[in-house]
Design a protein around this motif. Structure first.
Motif, mmCIF file in Angstrom:
data_model
loop_
_atom_site.group_PDB
_atom_site.id
_atom_site.type_symbol
_atom_site.label_atom_id
_atom_site.label_comp_id
_atom_site.label_asym_id
_atom_site.label_seq_id
_atom_site.Cartn_x
_atom_site.Cartn_y
_atom_site.Cartn_z
ATOM 1 N N HIS A 286 -12.131 6.844 -6.579
ATOM 2 C CA HIS A 286 -11.339 7.721 -7.416
ATOM 3 C C HIS A 286 -11.986 7.862 -8.780
ATOM 4 O O HIS A 286 -12.473 6.896 -9.355
ATOM 5 C CB HIS A 286 -9.911 7.175 -7.587
ATOM 6 N N PRO B 149 0.823 -1.214 0.000
ATOM 7 C CA PRO B 149 0.000 0.000 0.000
ATOM 8 C C PRO B 149 0.856 1.264 0.000
ATOM 9 O O PRO B 149 1.833 1.368 0.740
ATOM 10 C CB PRO B 149 -0.807 -0.129 1.289
ATOM 11 N N ARG C 229 -0.872 4.058 -8.031
ATOM 12 C CA ARG C 229 -0.482 3.931 -6.629
ATOM 13 C C ARG C 229 -1.426 2.945 -5.971
ATOM 14 O O ARG C 229 -2.641 3.045 -6.119
ATOM 15 C CB ARG C 229 -0.559 5.281 -5.908
ATOM 16 N N SER D 298 -11.346 3.510 -1.047
ATOM 17 C CA SER D 298 -11.529 4.897 -1.465
ATOM 18 C C SER D 298 -12.180 4.919 -2.819
ATOM 19 O O SER D 298 -12.279 3.893 -3.507
ATOM 20 C CB SER D 298 -10.180 5.616 -1.513
ATOM 21 N N LEU E 201 -3.634 1.403 -3.169
ATOM 22 C CA LEU E 201 -4.364 2.027 -2.073
ATOM 23 C C LEU E 201 -4.226 1.214 -0.783
ATOM 24 O O LEU E 201 -4.163 -0.013 -0.798
ATOM 25 C CB LEU E 201 -5.838 2.166 -2.442
ATOM 26 N N ASP E 202 -4.213 1.919 0.323
ATOM 27 C CA ASP E 202 -4.108 1.258 1.622
ATOM 28 C C ASP E 202 -5.423 1.285 2.381
ATOM 29 O O ASP E 202 -5.510 0.794 3.494
ATOM 30 C CB ASP E 202 -3.012 1.902 2.471
ATOM 31 N N GLU F 40 -4.983 3.766 -7.365
ATOM 32 C CA GLU F 40 -5.310 5.090 -7.883
ATOM 33 C C GLU F 40 -4.470 5.319 -9.134
ATOM 34 O O GLU F 40 -3.247 5.155 -9.099
ATOM 35 C CB GLU F 40 -4.973 6.169 -6.856
#
Length: 309
Positions: free
Chosen positions: A306, A223, A298, A304, A300-301, A269
């Motif tokens: 996007h 993450p 990237r 979310s 994600l941790d 993301e």
């Protein structure tokens, strides 16, 4: 595109990075420098010759900071799982490398005589073996889809017939046959360019391995880490772009649902709304960089949402 790669990977001192296509070692060397004094690189390549080149070039100076492994980059998830450590960044530079293209004995070039080989590693059949076993129907599909060429049925038949008569001894024979069947093409490139591309992709199953690799990003990268993929033609770039989009928006609910019911959360993301291309200066110094396209995500941790274009 070394600077673009380092920026996209967000290389930091002490980080752990996977170079999925070691090639000539240029990217691995740059990552080692940028992550000094204690950053580490795991360099993977299916080509034992590439690993030998990197070992000779970097092993002494890098020491234990560099680990080399012969494998396909589509095996990266298994490799990092066996080591019990996900990476801060993962780079894949897809397609054939310059040193493979420039070595006639590898059989990638139609400009110099070489064997009907085209293998990126020992895990693939030679081109001669592939052409001997493939049906005309499948060969026509490969030329049409991977080479994006018309008239693929007739060309596939001509290749199979010439092979059966023993007329295809090397890459020049194949290139001359293709050129004779593509005399009326209005393309500015050599008539054999796209056919050789199609055959290389098929022999090495490049697009299958590429899609499998992109889907493994959340397994390979921790993450907050980055996945960076470079491609060199539209088929590769399309796979990277669309699979990035699926990882960023995995919801498979019908479009007319008022809200998501599947509870699938974004895994990445997308950091590159548009692909990153080489600078004019780099293209002038290295014309092959003209077709390079870089995309990055990237991992994600936390769940979310996007907006992905």
């Amino acid at each position: 595109m070394v600077e673009e790669v380092l920026e996209s990977l967000d290389v930091k001192p002490g980080g752990f990075y996977v170079d999925g296509t070691a090639g000539g070692g240029g990217h691995s060397a740059a990552i080692l420098d940028a992550s000094a004094p204690d950053g580490r690189v795991l360099a993977i390549d299916r080509d034992p010759g590439a690993l030998a080149t990197v070992r000779e070039r970097l092993a002494e100076s890098a020491g234990e900071r560099l680990e080399l492994i012969q494998a396909n980059y589509s095996e990266a998830a298994r490799i990092v799982a066996e080591r019990g450590e996900r990476a801060d960044g993962w780079l894949v530079d897809a397609g054939v490398s310059s040193y493979q293209l420039d070595e006639p004995s590898r059989g990638f070039s139609f400009q110099q005589a070489g064997p009907l080989d085209m293998r990126m590693g020992n895990d693939a059949p030679t081109l001669a073996e592939y052409l001997d076993e493939v049906s005309q129907e499948e060969l026509a599909r490969v030329i049409k889809v991977y080479g994006e060429l018309r008239g693929s049925w007739g060309l596939a038949g001509a290749i199979k017939a010439a092979l059966g008569r023993g007329e295809l001894k090397d890459t020049l024979d194949l290139a001359e046959l293709v050129a004779s069947k593509q005399r009326h093409s209005k393309r500015k490139i050599h008539p054999a360019t796209l056919v050789f591309q199609a055959l290389r992709i098929a022999v090495n199953r490049e697009l299958e391995h590429l899609e499998a690799a992109v889907r493994q990003i959340p397994e390979v990268v921790k993450p907050g880490g980055r996945g960076v993929f470079m491609s060199f033609h539209s088929l590769e770039d399309r796979i990277v772009k669309h699979t990035f989009r699926e990882l960023a928006d995995p919801c498979d609910c019908p479009r007319d649902f008022p809200r998501c019911m599947c509870a699938k959360q974004p895994l990445v993301e997308v950091l590159t709304r548009q692909s990153v291309v080489a600078s004019d200066d780099e293209v002038q110094a290295n014309p092959r960089a003209r077709s390079a396209r870089l995309r990055a995500v990237r991992v994600l941790d936390s769940p979310s949402s996007h907006d992905v274009s």
